[in-house]
Write an enzyme that holds these catalytic residues in place. Structure first.
Site, PDB file in Angstrom:
ATOM      1  N   ARG A  35      37.793  19.241 -50.390  1.00  0.00           N
ATOM      2  CA  ARG A  35      38.524  18.772 -51.500  1.00  0.00           C
ATOM      3  C   ARG A  35      38.085  17.586 -52.337  1.00  0.00           C
ATOM      4  O   ARG A  35      38.516  16.993 -53.189  1.00  0.00           O
ATOM      5  CB  ARG A  35      39.978  18.379 -51.117  1.00  0.00           C
ATOM      6  CG  ARG A  35      41.011  19.679 -51.269  1.00  0.00           C
ATOM      7  CD  ARG A  35      42.172  19.175 -50.569  1.00  0.00           C
ATOM      8  NE  ARG A  35      43.379  19.638 -51.143  1.00  0.00           N
ATOM      9  CZ  ARG A  35      44.217  20.608 -50.905  1.00  0.00           C
ATOM     10  NH1 ARG A  35      43.772  21.243 -49.789  1.00  0.00           N
ATOM     11  NH2 ARG A  35      45.171  20.896 -51.478  1.00  0.00           N
ATOM     12  N   ARG A  71      50.087  16.340 -57.158  1.00  0.00           N
ATOM     13  CA  ARG A  71      49.151  17.332 -56.505  1.00  0.00           C
ATOM     14  C   ARG A  71      48.136  17.817 -57.638  1.00  0.00           C
ATOM     15  O   ARG A  71      47.014  17.758 -57.371  1.00  0.00           O
ATOM     16  CB  ARG A  71      49.477  18.417 -55.727  1.00  0.00           C
ATOM     17  CG  ARG A  71      50.553  17.896 -54.535  1.00  0.00           C
ATOM     18  CD  ARG A  71      51.389  18.916 -54.140  1.00  0.00           C
ATOM     19  NE  ARG A  71      50.767  20.160 -53.422  1.00  0.00           N
ATOM     20  CZ  ARG A  71      51.446  21.148 -53.344  1.00  0.00           C
ATOM     21  NH1 ARG A  71      52.721  21.371 -53.702  1.00  0.00           N
ATOM     22  NH2 ARG A  71      50.721  22.397 -53.090  1.00  0.00           N
ATOM     23  N   LYS A  94      45.347  30.587 -53.207  1.00  0.00           N
ATOM     24  CA  LYS A  94      44.414  30.606 -51.950  1.00  0.00           C
ATOM     25  C   LYS A  94      44.715  31.066 -50.544  1.00  0.00           C
ATOM     26  O   LYS A  94      44.166  31.956 -50.131  1.00  0.00           O
ATOM     27  CB  LYS A  94      43.590  28.931 -51.847  1.00  0.00           C
ATOM     28  CG  LYS A  94      43.341  28.305 -53.057  1.00  0.00           C
ATOM     29  CD  LYS A  94      42.464  26.936 -52.819  1.00  0.00           C
ATOM     30  CE  LYS A  94      43.496  25.958 -52.336  1.00  0.00           C
ATOM     31  NZ  LYS A  94      44.804  25.764 -53.328  1.00  0.00           N
ATOM     32  N   ARG A 148      58.461  24.405 -49.151  1.00  0.00           N
ATOM     33  CA  ARG A 148      57.693  23.319 -48.675  1.00  0.00           C
ATOM     34  C   ARG A 148      58.136  21.946 -49.407  1.00  0.00           C
ATOM     35  O   ARG A 148      58.331  21.972 -50.656  1.00  0.00           O
ATOM     36  CB  ARG A 148      56.149  23.493 -49.077  1.00  0.00           C
ATOM     37  CG  ARG A 148      55.207  24.030 -47.682  1.00  0.00           C
ATOM     38  CD  ARG A 148      54.000  24.522 -48.212  1.00  0.00           C
ATOM     39  NE  ARG A 148      53.244  23.587 -48.983  1.00  0.00           N
ATOM     40  CZ  ARG A 148      51.778  23.809 -49.232  1.00  0.00           C
ATOM     41  NH1 ARG A 148      51.273  24.978 -48.754  1.00  0.00           N
ATOM     42  NH2 ARG A 148      51.192  22.777 -49.853  1.00  0.00           N
ATOM     43  N   ARG A 186      57.742  29.044 -54.848  1.00  0.00           N
ATOM     44  CA  ARG A 186      57.064  29.574 -53.552  1.00  0.00           C
ATOM     45  C   ARG A 186      58.084  29.211 -52.275  1.00  0.00           C
ATOM     46  O   ARG A 186      59.043  28.272 -52.132  1.00  0.00           O
ATOM     47  CB  ARG A 186      55.682  28.461 -53.174  1.00  0.00           C
ATOM     48  CG  ARG A 186      55.546  29.034 -51.839  1.00  0.00           C
ATOM     49  CD  ARG A 186      53.864  28.796 -51.776  1.00  0.00           C
ATOM     50  NE  ARG A 186      53.769  27.196 -52.110  1.00  0.00           N
ATOM     51  CZ  ARG A 186      52.658  26.508 -51.927  1.00  0.00           C
ATOM     52  NH1 ARG A 186      51.504  27.204 -51.562  1.00  0.00           N
ATOM     53  NH2 ARG A 186      52.472  25.323 -52.098  1.00  0.00           N
TER      54      ARG A 186
HETATM   55  P1  AP5 Z   1      49.476  30.313 -52.573  1.00  0.00           P
HETATM   56  O1  AP5 Z   1      48.787  31.139 -52.039  1.00  0.00           O
HETATM   57  O2  AP5 Z   1      50.455  29.568 -51.609  1.00  0.00           O
HETATM   58  O3  AP5 Z   1      48.662  29.169 -53.114  1.00  0.00           O
HETATM   59  P2  AP5 Z   1      47.607  27.987 -52.814  1.00  0.00           P
HETATM   60  O4  AP5 Z   1      46.361  28.049 -53.532  1.00  0.00           O
HETATM   61  O5  AP5 Z   1      47.161  28.352 -51.196  1.00  0.00           O
HETATM   62  O6  AP5 Z   1      48.400  26.739 -52.809  1.00  0.00           O
HETATM   63  P3  AP5 Z   1      48.717  25.529 -51.965  1.00  0.00           P
HETATM   64  O7  AP5 Z   1      49.886  24.988 -52.569  1.00  0.00           O
HETATM   65  O8  AP5 Z   1      49.217  25.979 -50.515  1.00  0.00           O
HETATM   66  O9  AP5 Z   1      47.313  25.029 -51.850  1.00  0.00           O
HETATM   67  P4  AP5 Z   1      47.098  23.431 -51.741  1.00  0.00           P
HETATM   68  O10 AP5 Z   1      45.899  23.473 -51.805  1.00  0.00           O
HETATM   69  O11 AP5 Z   1      47.943  22.469 -52.511  1.00  0.00           O
HETATM   70  O12 AP5 Z   1      48.106  23.032 -50.364  1.00  0.00           O
HETATM   71  P5  AP5 Z   1      47.581  22.752 -48.842  1.00  0.00           P
HETATM   72  O13 AP5 Z   1      48.547  23.530 -47.785  1.00  0.00           O
HETATM   73  O14 AP5 Z   1      45.963  23.117 -48.824  1.00  0.00           O
HETATM   74  O15 AP5 Z   1      50.270  30.690 -53.915  1.00  0.00           O
HETATM   75  C1  AP5 Z   1      51.359  29.940 -54.489  1.00  0.00           C
HETATM   76  C2  AP5 Z   1      52.439  30.742 -54.834  1.00  0.00           C
HETATM   77  O16 AP5 Z   1      51.850  31.830 -55.936  1.00  0.00           O
HETATM   78  C3  AP5 Z   1      53.084  31.746 -53.955  1.00  0.00           C
HETATM   79  O17 AP5 Z   1      54.566  31.874 -53.997  1.00  0.00           O
HETATM   80  C4  AP5 Z   1      52.393  33.168 -54.071  1.00  0.00           C
HETATM   81  O18 AP5 Z   1      53.294  34.100 -53.835  1.00  0.00           O
HETATM   82  C5  AP5 Z   1      52.226  33.096 -55.716  1.00  0.00           C
HETATM   83  N1  AP5 Z   1      50.804  33.734 -56.094  1.00  0.00           N
HETATM   84  C6  AP5 Z   1      49.610  33.717 -55.446  1.00  0.00           C
HETATM   85  N2  AP5 Z   1      48.819  34.643 -56.142  1.00  0.00           N
HETATM   86  C7  AP5 Z   1      49.630  35.064 -57.291  1.00  0.00           C
HETATM   87  C8  AP5 Z   1      49.152  35.940 -58.539  1.00  0.00           C
HETATM   88  N3  AP5 Z   1      47.945  36.297 -58.475  1.00  0.00           N
HETATM   89  N4  AP5 Z   1      50.091  36.308 -59.209  1.00  0.00           N
HETATM   90  C9  AP5 Z   1      51.507  35.773 -58.971  1.00  0.00           C
HETATM   91  N5  AP5 Z   1      51.856  34.906 -58.008  1.00  0.00           N
HETATM   92  C10 AP5 Z   1      50.903  34.509 -57.091  1.00  0.00           C
HETATM   93  O19 AP5 Z   1      47.416  21.487 -49.076  1.00  0.00           O
HETATM   94  C11 AP5 Z   1      48.606  20.566 -48.757  1.00  0.00           C
HETATM   95  C12 AP5 Z   1      48.672  19.258 -48.661  1.00  0.00           C
HETATM   96  O20 AP5 Z   1      47.775  18.783 -47.362  1.00  0.00           O
HETATM   97  C13 AP5 Z   1      47.687  18.346 -49.785  1.00  0.00           C
HETATM   98  O21 AP5 Z   1      48.320  17.999 -50.730  1.00  0.00           O
HETATM   99  C14 AP5 Z   1      46.871  16.996 -48.932  1.00  0.00           C
HETATM  100  O22 AP5 Z   1      48.054  16.195 -48.865  1.00  0.00           O
HETATM  101  C15 AP5 Z   1      46.609  17.742 -47.685  1.00  0.00           C
HETATM  102  N6  AP5 Z   1      45.440  18.194 -47.511  1.00  0.00           N
HETATM  103  C16 AP5 Z   1      45.151  19.630 -47.322  1.00  0.00           C
HETATM  104  N7  AP5 Z   1      43.898  19.843 -47.121  1.00  0.00           N
HETATM  105  C17 AP5 Z   1      43.212  18.510 -47.242  1.00  0.00           C
HETATM  106  C18 AP5 Z   1      41.897  18.192 -47.712  1.00  0.00           C
HETATM  107  N8  AP5 Z   1      40.851  18.999 -47.338  1.00  0.00           N
HETATM  108  N9  AP5 Z   1      41.751  16.858 -47.801  1.00  0.00           N
HETATM  109  C19 AP5 Z   1      42.880  16.042 -47.865  1.00  0.00           C
HETATM  110  N10 AP5 Z   1      43.939  16.403 -47.859  1.00  0.00           N
HETATM  111  C20 AP5 Z   1      44.354  17.606 -47.469  1.00  0.00           C
END
Ligand code: AP5
Length: 209
Positions: A88, A164, A13, A153, A122
Site C-alpha cells: 500500500r 481512507r 479486492k 466494520r 457493506r
Molecule cells: P470489498 O470486496 O469488501 O472491497 P475491498 O476492495 O476489499 O475493500 P476494503 O474496504 O476491504 O479495502 P481496504 O483496502 O480499505 O480494507 P483492508 O481491510 O485491506 O467490497 C466492498 C463492498 O462493495 C462490498 O459490500 C461488496 O459486496 C461491494 N462490491 C464489490 N464489488 C462490487 C461490484 N462489482 N459491484 C457492486 N458492488 C460490489 O484494510 C483496512 C485497514 O487496515 C486500512 O485502512 C489500514 O489501516 C490497515 N491496513 C491493511 N493493509 C495495510 C497495509 N498493507 N499497510 C498499512 N495498513 C494496512
C-alpha cells in the site's frame, strides 16, 4: 502464480479475491483481515494497529511487512498467493520485491462516489470476513457460510471512509505507476457487475501465465 490486487477501499479486492483464489487454488492474503484478527486476539500487533485502523490511517510499514514476510513463507503459498491490500506504499512494494517475485498486479479501478456508496452499505461476516452489500442481501442478516450475524466494520463509518480514500490517493495510488513501469500492471474496470469483473481479472491473469 503470485498476484497483487491493488485498488482503493471498496473496489472489490476482497470480493474478487475469494472468487479468483478458489479458481486458481491459491490462498488469499489480506493484510486487513490479518490485522483485524490481531486486534480481536488483543495481540501486541493488534493493539498497535487498532488506533491507525480506527482513524482510517495506514498501519506502519514495518508491522505489515513483517506480517507478510512470515505469511508468504508458509507451506500453502508454495504454488502462489494473492495479496489483497498489500503493498500500500512504495516502501512496502520495495520490501515485497525482496521477499517474492510477483507475476501480475491487477489494479481494480472504481470512482470515489461509487466507493462511498459501497462501503456505507457493506456488511461483513465477523468469522470469515466475507463481504456483503445491503442492496444484495434482500433483508438477510446472516453469513451464508457461517450462519452468523453480519456486522458493519468500524472503519466503514462515513467520516473514516473519506479519510481512507484520501490516504489511498496519497500513498497507494502511486503504486499504479510503480508497477506500470515494472510491466506487471493490468487495470480492470471494477464498477461493472461482479461476474464481469471476475472475467476481466481472469483474462488479465491468463495473459501472465
Ligand atoms: P470489498 O470486496 O469488501 O472491497 P475491498 O476492495 O476489499 O475493500 P476494503 O474496504 O476491504 O479495502 P481496504 O483496502 O480499505 O480494507 P483492508 O481491510 O485491506 O467490497 C466492498 C463492498 O462493495 C462490498 O459490500 C461488496 O459486496 C461491494 N462490491 C464489490 N464489488 C462490487 C461490484 N462489482 N459491484 C457492486 N458492488 C460490489 O484494510 C483496512 C485497514 O487496515 C486500512 O485502512 C489500514 O489501516 C490497515 N491496513 C491493511 N493493509 C495495510 C497495509 N498493507 N499497510 C498499512 N495498513 C494496512
Amino acid at each position: 502464480m503470485n498476484v497483487i490486487f491493488l485498488g482503493p477501499p471498496g473496489a472489490g479486492k476482497g470480493t474478487q479475491a475469494q472468487v479468483i483464489c478458489a479458481r486458481l487454488g491459491i490462498p488469499q492474503i489480506s493484510t486487513g483481515d490479518m490485522l483485524r484478527a490481531a486486534i480481536e486476539a488483543k495481540s501486541e500487533i493488534g493493539l498497535k494497529a487498532k488506533t491507525f485502523m480506527d482513524a482510517g490511517q495506514l498501519v506502519p510499514d514495518d508491522v505489515v511487512i513483517a506480517l507478510v514476510r512470515e505469511r508468504v513463507a508458509a507451506a500453502d503459498c508454495v504454488k502462489g498467493f494473492l495479496l489483497d491490500g498489500f503493498p500500500r506504499t512504495v516502501e512496502q512494494a520495495r520490501a515485497l520485491g525482496s521477499i517474492a517475485k510477483i507475476d501480475r498486479v491487477i489494479n481494480i479501478s472504481v470512482a470515489d462516489d461509487v466507493l462511498v456508496k459501497r462501503l456505507s452499505g457493506r456488511r461483513v461476516c465477523p468469522v470469515c470476513g466475507a463481504p456483503y452489500h445491503v442492496d444484495r442481501l434482500h433483508g438477510a442478516t446472516q453469513c451464508t457460510v457461517d450462519g452468523v450475524t453480519l456486522v458493519q466494520r468500524d472503519d466503514d463509518k462515513p467520516e473514516t471512509v473519506l479519510n481512507r480514500l484520501q490516504v489511498y490517493h496519497q500513498k497507494t495510488a502511486p503504486l499504479i505507476d510503480y508497477y506500470q513501469k515494472e510491466g506487471l500492471l493490468r487495470t480492470v474496470d471494477g464498477s461493472t457487475g461482479l461476474e464481469s469483473v471476475s472475467d476481466a481479472i481472469l483474462k488479465a491473469l491468463e495473459a501472465a501465465r
